[in-house]
Write a protein that holds these residues in place. Structure first.
Motif, PDB file in Angstrom:
ATOM      1  N   GLN A 128       0.834  -1.210   0.000  1.00  0.00           N
ATOM      2  CA  GLN A 128       0.000   0.000   0.000  1.00  0.00           C
ATOM      3  C   GLN A 128       0.866   1.257   0.000  1.00  0.00           C
ATOM      4  N   GLU A 129       1.910   1.250   0.832  1.00  0.00           N
ATOM      5  CA  GLU A 129       2.795   2.412   0.884  1.00  0.00           C
ATOM      6  C   GLU A 129       3.550   2.586  -0.433  1.00  0.00           C
ATOM      7  N   LYS A 130       3.993   1.493  -1.023  1.00  0.00           N
ATOM      8  CA  LYS A 130       4.697   1.545  -2.308  1.00  0.00           C
ATOM      9  C   LYS A 130       3.785   2.119  -3.387  1.00  0.00           C
ATOM     10  N   ASP A 131       2.543   1.638  -3.436  1.00  0.00           N
ATOM     11  CA  ASP A 131       1.587   2.144  -4.427  1.00  0.00           C
ATOM     12  C   ASP A 131       1.295   3.623  -4.205  1.00  0.00           C
ATOM     13  N   ALA A 132       1.143   4.029  -2.938  1.00  0.00           N
ATOM     14  CA  ALA A 132       0.881   5.433  -2.634  1.00  0.00           C
ATOM     15  C   ALA A 132       2.056   6.304  -3.070  1.00  0.00           C
ATOM     16  N   PHE A 133       3.282   5.837  -2.818  1.00  0.00           N
ATOM     17  CA  PHE A 133       4.485   6.568  -3.236  1.00  0.00           C
ATOM     18  C   PHE A 133       4.524   6.719  -4.746  1.00  0.00           C
ATOM     19  N   THR A 134       4.288   5.618  -5.455  1.00  0.00           N
ATOM     20  CA  THR A 134       4.324   5.640  -6.914  1.00  0.00           C
ATOM     21  C   THR A 134       3.268   6.594  -7.462  1.00  0.00           C
ATOM     22  N   ASN A 135       2.062   6.518  -6.931  1.00  0.00           N
ATOM     23  CA  ASN A 135       0.987   7.407  -7.386  1.00  0.00           C
ATOM     24  C   ASN A 135       1.317   8.866  -7.109  1.00  0.00           C
ATOM     25  N   THR A 136       1.911   9.151  -5.945  1.00  0.00           N
ATOM     26  CA  THR A 136       2.247  10.531  -5.583  1.00  0.00           C
ATOM     27  C   THR A 136       3.299  11.110  -6.515  1.00  0.00           C
ATOM     28  N   VAL A 137       4.395  10.383  -6.753  1.00  0.00           N
ATOM     29  CA  VAL A 137       5.455  10.943  -7.602  1.00  0.00           C
ATOM     30  C   VAL A 137       5.019  11.073  -9.054  1.00  0.00           C
ATOM     31  N   LYS A 138       4.063  10.244  -9.464  1.00  0.00           N
ATOM     32  CA  LYS A 138       3.528  10.389 -10.823  1.00  0.00           C
ATOM     33  C   LYS A 138       2.584  11.578 -10.907  1.00  0.00           C
ATOM     34  N   SER A 139       1.707  11.747  -9.911  1.00  0.00           N
ATOM     35  CA  SER A 139       0.684  12.790  -9.979  1.00  0.00           C
ATOM     36  C   SER A 139       1.216  14.185  -9.657  1.00  0.00           C
ATOM     37  N   ASN A 140       2.241  14.294  -8.798  1.00  0.00           N
ATOM     38  CA  ASN A 140       2.724  15.632  -8.445  1.00  0.00           C
ATOM     39  C   ASN A 140       3.856  16.129  -9.348  1.00  0.00           C
ATOM     40  N   GLY A 141       4.235  15.318 -10.338  1.00  0.00           N
ATOM     41  CA  GLY A 141       5.233  15.741 -11.311  1.00  0.00           C
ATOM     42  C   GLY A 141       6.671  15.425 -10.931  1.00  0.00           C
ATOM     43  N   SER A 142       6.893  14.846  -9.744  1.00  0.00           N
ATOM     44  CA  SER A 142       8.263  14.541  -9.312  1.00  0.00           C
ATOM     45  C   SER A 142       8.952  13.561 -10.255  1.00  0.00           C
ATOM     46  N   LEU A 143       8.247  12.539 -10.682  1.00  0.00           N
ATOM     47  CA  LEU A 143       8.842  11.542 -11.563  1.00  0.00           C
ATOM     48  C   LEU A 143       9.214  12.153 -12.909  1.00  0.00           C
ATOM     49  N   GLU A 144       8.332  12.965 -13.454  1.00  0.00           N
ATOM     50  CA  GLU A 144       8.613  13.611 -14.738  1.00  0.00           C
ATOM     51  C   GLU A 144       9.818  14.548 -14.625  1.00  0.00           C
ATOM     52  N   LYS A 145       9.905  15.318 -13.534  1.00  0.00           N
ATOM     53  CA  LYS A 145      11.053  16.205 -13.323  1.00  0.00           C
ATOM     54  C   LYS A 145      12.342  15.395 -13.212  1.00  0.00           C
ATOM     55  N   LEU A 146      12.272  14.283 -12.508  1.00  0.00           N
ATOM     56  CA  LEU A 146      13.442  13.430 -12.331  1.00  0.00           C
ATOM     57  C   LEU A 146      13.881  12.828 -13.659  1.00  0.00           C
ATOM     58  N   GLN A 147      12.929  12.382 -14.453  1.00  0.00           N
ATOM     59  CA  GLN A 147      13.255  11.810 -15.758  1.00  0.00           C
ATOM     60  C   GLN A 147      13.885  12.864 -16.662  1.00  0.00           C
ATOM     61  N   THR A 148      13.354  14.080 -16.658  1.00  0.00           N
ATOM     62  CA  THR A 148      13.895  15.168 -17.470  1.00  0.00           C
ATOM     63  C   THR A 148      15.315  15.508 -17.046  1.00  0.00           C
ATOM     64  N   ALA A 149      15.528  15.614 -15.734  1.00  0.00           N
ATOM     65  CA  ALA A 149      16.864  15.936 -15.222  1.00  0.00           C
ATOM     66  C   ALA A 149      17.854  14.831 -15.563  1.00  0.00           C
ATOM     67  N   SER A 150      17.406  13.589 -15.468  1.00  0.00           N
ATOM     68  CA  SER A 150      18.281  12.452 -15.753  1.00  0.00           C
ATOM     69  C   SER A 150      18.711  12.450 -17.216  1.00  0.00           C
ATOM     70  N   LYS A 151      17.808  12.798 -18.112  1.00  0.00           N
ATOM     71  CA  LYS A 151      18.134  12.833 -19.542  1.00  0.00           C
ATOM     72  C   LYS A 151      19.158  13.918 -19.858  1.00  0.00           C
ATOM     73  N   LYS A 152      19.155  15.011 -19.073  1.00  0.00           N
ATOM     74  CA  LYS A 152      20.073  16.123 -19.308  1.00  0.00           C
ATOM     75  C   LYS A 152      21.478  15.830 -18.787  1.00  0.00           C
ATOM     76  N   MET A 153      21.595  14.906 -17.829  1.00  0.00           N
ATOM     77  CA  MET A 153      22.903  14.589 -17.242  1.00  0.00           C
ATOM     78  C   MET A 153      23.564  13.454 -18.014  1.00  0.00           C
ATOM     79  N   ALA A 154      24.835  13.634 -18.329  1.00  0.00           N
ATOM     80  CA  ALA A 154      25.582  12.562 -18.989  1.00  0.00           C
ATOM     81  C   ALA A 154      25.877  11.464 -17.978  1.00  0.00           C
ATOM     82  N   ASN A 155      25.834  10.211 -18.422  1.00  0.00           N
ATOM     83  CA  ASN A 155      26.147   9.054 -17.576  1.00  0.00           C
ATOM     84  C   ASN A 155      25.320   9.036 -16.295  1.00  0.00           C
TER      85      ASN A 155
END
Length: 71
Positions: free
Chosen positions: A33-60
């Motif tokens: 339940q906690e894992k699902d809540a965490f996953t839903n939160t980072v997807k809905s509040n934009g944290s995951l998208e920001k992290l993915q964008t930042a990761s793509k900008k960093m080499a290696n």
């Protein structure tokens, strides 16, 4: 004595979002339940998208979502 070898490797960056789970480590349903809540939160509040964008900008870089279970 174990054999080992020290090698030089390219540096890398780990970009992550983490959370500490509060359920007892034997409470599988609570952890899920906690894992699902965490996953839903980072997807809905934009944290995951920001992290993915930042990761793509960093080499290696490596993208990570970290869940820590405490006893």
């Amino acid at each position: 004595m174990s054999n080992y070898q020290i090698t030089d490797q390219s540096g890398f960056t780990i970009a992550s979002v983490g959370v500490e789970l509060k359920s007892d480590y034997t409470d599988y349903a609570g952890i899920m339940q906690e894992k699902d809540a965490f996953t839903n939160t980072v997807k809905s509040n934009g944290s995951l998208e920001k992290l993915q964008t930042a990761s793509k900008k960093m080499a290696n870089s490596t993208l990570s979502m970290k869940l820590t279970i405490t006893r």
